[in-house]
Design a protein around this motif. Structure first.
Motif, PDB file in Angstrom:
ATOM      1  N   GLN A 250       0.796  -1.228   0.000  1.00 47.68           N
ATOM      2  CA  GLN A 250       0.000   0.000   0.000  1.00 47.68           C
ATOM      3  C   GLN A 250       0.828   1.277   0.000  1.00 47.68           C
ATOM      4  OE1 GLN A 250      -3.749  -0.247   0.400  1.00 47.68           O
ATOM      5  NE2 GLN A 250      -2.998  -2.145  -0.476  1.00 47.68           N
ATOM      6  N   SER A 251       2.082   1.233   0.480  1.00 47.48           N
ATOM      7  CA  SER A 251       2.907   2.449   0.513  1.00 47.48           C
ATOM      8  C   SER A 251       4.375   2.083   0.335  1.00 47.48           C
ATOM      9  CB  SER A 251       2.695   3.226   1.810  1.00 47.48           C
ATOM     10  OG  SER A 251       3.179   2.499   2.917  1.00 47.48           O
TER      11      SER A 251
ATOM     12  N   ARG B  55      -9.559  13.419  -5.718  1.00 49.05           N
ATOM     13  CA  ARG B  55     -10.982  13.575  -5.411  1.00 49.05           C
ATOM     14  C   ARG B  55     -11.626  12.318  -4.865  1.00 49.05           C
ATOM     15  NH1 ARG B  55     -13.238  18.229  -8.731  1.00 49.05           N
ATOM     16  NH2 ARG B  55     -11.337  19.183  -9.481  1.00 49.05           N
ATOM     17  N   ASP B  56     -11.004  11.181  -5.103  1.00 41.52           N
ATOM     18  CA  ASP B  56     -11.587   9.929  -4.651  1.00 41.52           C
ATOM     19  C   ASP B  56     -10.483   8.950  -4.279  1.00 41.52           C
ATOM     20  OD1 ASP B  56     -10.577   9.577  -7.207  1.00 41.52           O
ATOM     21  OD2 ASP B  56     -12.211   8.315  -7.873  1.00 41.52           O
ATOM     22  N   PHE B  57     -10.850   7.927  -3.525  1.00 41.50           N
ATOM     23  CA  PHE B  57      -9.910   6.884  -3.148  1.00 41.50           C
ATOM     24  C   PHE B  57     -10.096   5.718  -4.096  1.00 41.50           C
ATOM     25  CE2 PHE B  57      -8.807   2.964  -1.037  1.00 41.50           C
ATOM     26  CZ  PHE B  57      -7.559   3.262  -0.538  1.00 41.50           C
ATOM     27  N   ARG B  58      -8.983   5.202  -4.618  1.00 44.55           N
ATOM     28  CA  ARG B  58      -9.042   4.060  -5.532  1.00 44.55           C
ATOM     29  C   ARG B  58      -7.948   3.068  -5.157  1.00 44.55           C
ATOM     30  NH1 ARG B  58      -9.114   6.211 -11.565  1.00 44.55           N
ATOM     31  NH2 ARG B  58      -8.534   4.037 -11.769  1.00 44.55           N
ATOM     32  N   CYS B  59      -8.327   1.810  -5.047  1.00 46.24           N
ATOM     33  CA  CYS B  59      -7.369   0.757  -4.714  1.00 46.24           C
ATOM     34  C   CYS B  59      -6.389   0.476  -5.845  1.00 46.24           C
ATOM     35  CB  CYS B  59      -8.110  -0.536  -4.382  1.00 46.24           C
ATOM     36  SG  CYS B  59      -8.946  -0.514  -2.792  1.00 46.24           S
ATOM     37  N   ASP B  60      -6.705   0.919  -7.041  1.00 45.12           N
ATOM     38  CA  ASP B  60      -5.857   0.601  -8.193  1.00 45.12           C
ATOM     39  C   ASP B  60      -4.945   1.756  -8.601  1.00 45.12           C
ATOM     40  OD1 ASP B  60      -7.847   2.280  -9.176  1.00 45.12           O
ATOM     41  OD2 ASP B  60      -8.116   1.149 -11.022  1.00 45.12           O
ATOM     42  N   ARG B  61      -4.791   2.744  -7.722  1.00 41.87           N
ATOM     43  CA  ARG B  61      -3.983   3.921  -8.061  1.00 41.87           C
ATOM     44  C   ARG B  61      -3.028   4.251  -6.914  1.00 41.87           C
ATOM     45  NH1 ARG B  61      -7.566   8.927  -8.622  1.00 41.87           N
ATOM     46  NH2 ARG B  61      -7.665   8.634  -6.379  1.00 41.87           N
ATOM     47  N   VAL B  62      -1.792   4.555  -7.272  1.00 42.49           N
ATOM     48  CA  VAL B  62      -0.807   5.051  -6.308  1.00 42.49           C
ATOM     49  C   VAL B  62      -0.408   6.449  -6.755  1.00 42.49           C
ATOM     50  CG1 VAL B  62       1.503   4.761  -5.344  1.00 42.49           C
ATOM     51  CG2 VAL B  62       0.060   2.756  -5.737  1.00 42.49           C
TER      52      VAL B  62
ATOM     53  N   GLY C  51      11.367  15.974 -11.074  1.00 41.92           N
ATOM     54  CA  GLY C  51      10.928  14.595 -11.212  1.00 41.92           C
ATOM     55  C   GLY C  51      11.307  13.682 -10.065  1.00 41.92           C
ATOM     56  N   ILE C  52      11.650  14.259  -8.905  1.00 43.03           N
ATOM     57  CA  ILE C  52      12.051  13.486  -7.733  1.00 43.03           C
ATOM     58  C   ILE C  52      10.871  13.319  -6.781  1.00 43.03           C
ATOM     59  CG2 ILE C  52      13.648  13.405  -5.763  1.00 43.03           C
ATOM     60  CD1 ILE C  52      14.980  13.141  -8.551  1.00 43.03           C
ATOM     61  N   VAL C  53      10.701  12.122  -6.241  1.00 45.77           N
ATOM     62  CA  VAL C  53       9.606  11.822  -5.332  1.00 45.77           C
ATOM     63  C   VAL C  53       9.791  12.621  -4.040  1.00 45.77           C
ATOM     64  CG1 VAL C  53       8.436  10.004  -4.019  1.00 45.77           C
ATOM     65  CG2 VAL C  53       9.376   9.499  -6.292  1.00 45.77           C
ATOM     66  N   THR C  54       8.736  13.365  -3.652  1.00 46.00           N
ATOM     67  CA  THR C  54       8.825  14.269  -2.506  1.00 46.00           C
ATOM     68  C   THR C  54       8.156  13.775  -1.236  1.00 46.00           C
ATOM     69  OG1 THR C  54       6.845  15.452  -3.210  1.00 46.00           O
ATOM     70  CG2 THR C  54       8.980  16.297  -3.994  1.00 46.00           C
ATOM     71  N   SER C  55       7.265  12.786  -1.358  1.00 38.62           N
ATOM     72  CA  SER C  55       6.610  12.230  -0.173  1.00 38.62           C
ATOM     73  C   SER C  55       6.311  10.756  -0.439  1.00 38.62           C
ATOM     74  CB  SER C  55       5.329  13.007   0.157  1.00 38.62           C
ATOM     75  OG  SER C  55       4.420  12.930  -0.914  1.00 38.62           O
ATOM     76  N   VAL C  56       5.891  10.066   0.599  1.00 38.51           N
ATOM     77  CA  VAL C  56       5.683   8.619   0.507  1.00 38.51           C
ATOM     78  C   VAL C  56       4.577   8.301  -0.499  1.00 38.51           C
ATOM     79  CG1 VAL C  56       5.020   6.539   1.776  1.00 38.51           C
ATOM     80  CG2 VAL C  56       6.427   8.281   2.888  1.00 38.51           C
ATOM     81  N   PRO C  57       4.915   7.567  -1.561  1.00 38.19           N
ATOM     82  CA  PRO C  57       3.871   7.131  -2.490  1.00 38.19           C
ATOM     83  C   PRO C  57       2.952   6.131  -1.779  1.00 38.19           C
ATOM     84  CG  PRO C  57       6.045   6.949  -3.495  1.00 38.19           C
ATOM     85  CD  PRO C  57       6.255   7.192  -2.025  1.00 38.19           C
ATOM     86  N   ARG C  58       1.642   6.278  -2.016  1.00 38.73           N
ATOM     87  CA  ARG C  58       0.690   5.368  -1.370  1.00 38.73           C
ATOM     88  C   ARG C  58      -0.568   5.229  -2.204  1.00 38.73           C
ATOM     89  NH1 ARG C  58       0.484   7.509   4.237  1.00 38.73           N
ATOM     90  NH2 ARG C  58       2.586   7.763   3.659  1.00 38.73           N
ATOM     91  N   VAL C  59      -1.260   4.140  -1.978  1.00 37.69           N
ATOM     92  CA  VAL C  59      -2.552   3.931  -2.639  1.00 37.69           C
ATOM     93  C   VAL C  59      -3.451   5.068  -2.225  1.00 37.69           C
ATOM     94  CG1 VAL C  59      -4.572   2.435  -2.751  1.00 37.69           C
ATOM     95  CG2 VAL C  59      -2.287   1.432  -2.769  1.00 37.69           C
ATOM     96  N   ALA C  60      -4.105   5.687  -3.206  1.00 34.16           N
ATOM     97  CA  ALA C  60      -4.976   6.829  -2.895  1.00 34.16           C
ATOM     98  C   ALA C  60      -6.026   7.002  -3.985  1.00 34.16           C
ATOM     99  CB  ALA C  60      -4.172   8.104  -2.789  1.00 34.16           C
TER     100      ALA C  60
ATOM    101  N   THR D 241      -1.738   1.195 -10.668  1.00 33.34           N
ATOM    102  CA  THR D 241      -1.050   2.047 -11.634  1.00 33.34           C
ATOM    103  C   THR D 241      -0.540   3.252 -10.852  1.00 33.34           C
ATOM    104  OG1 THR D 241      -2.515   1.370 -13.419  1.00 33.34           O
ATOM    105  CG2 THR D 241      -1.330   3.442 -13.719  1.00 33.34           C
ATOM    106  N   ALA D 242       0.741   3.553 -10.995  1.00 33.51           N
ATOM    107  CA  ALA D 242       1.320   4.707 -10.322  1.00 33.51           C
ATOM    108  C   ALA D 242       1.146   5.941 -11.207  1.00 33.51           C
ATOM    109  CB  ALA D 242       2.792   4.470 -10.033  1.00 33.51           C
ATOM    110  N   VAL D 243       0.753   7.042 -10.576  1.00 30.84           N
ATOM    111  CA  VAL D 243       0.506   8.296 -11.288  1.00 30.84           C
ATOM    112  C   VAL D 243       1.422   9.369 -10.713  1.00 30.84           C
ATOM    113  CG1 VAL D 243      -1.240  10.014 -11.862  1.00 30.84           C
ATOM    114  CG2 VAL D 243      -1.903   7.622 -11.599  1.00 30.84           C
ATOM    115  N   LEU D 244       2.243   9.974 -11.561  1.00 26.74           N
ATOM    116  CA  LEU D 244       3.152  11.040 -11.136  1.00 26.74           C
ATOM    117  C   LEU D 244       2.425  12.379 -11.190  1.00 26.74           C
ATOM    118  CD1 LEU D 244       6.345   9.993 -13.140  1.00 26.74           C
ATOM    119  CD2 LEU D 244       5.651   9.277 -10.855  1.00 26.74           C
TER     120      LEU D 244
END
Length: 75
Positions: A15-16, A51-58, A66-75, A40-43
């Motif tokens: 999940q994260s 706007r919504d929570f989806r189990c299939d999106r990070v 282009g550097i990750v600034t915070s913890v990627p998580r399902v959202a 599917t990861a979305v940058l």
């Protein structure tokens, strides 16, 4: 048990990804999608609302370089 896997959640798999903060966003996307084939990861830029929570999106927040600034998580 791995703290990143919620067996009681309605979502499947990891999940994260706290270990990806500071990594190139494209590399983070590839790692996330390999480690959890149900997402599917979305940058996106920092502070972009979802706007919504989806189990299939990070959501992967990346800065202008282009550097990750915070913890990627399902959202």
């Amino acid at each position: 048990m791995d703290q990143n896997i919620r067996l009681t959640s309605r979502c499947w798999g990891k999940q994260s990804w706290p270990e990806l903060v500071g990594v190139c966003g494209e590399l983070a996307k590839a790692i996330i999608e390999k480690e959890n084939p149900w997402v599917t990861a979305v940058l996106v830029p920092p502070a972009t609302p979802t706007r919504d929570f989806r189990c299939d999106r990070v959501i992967v927040y990346v800065d202008d370089k282009g550097i990750v600034t915070s913890v990627p998580r399902v959202a």
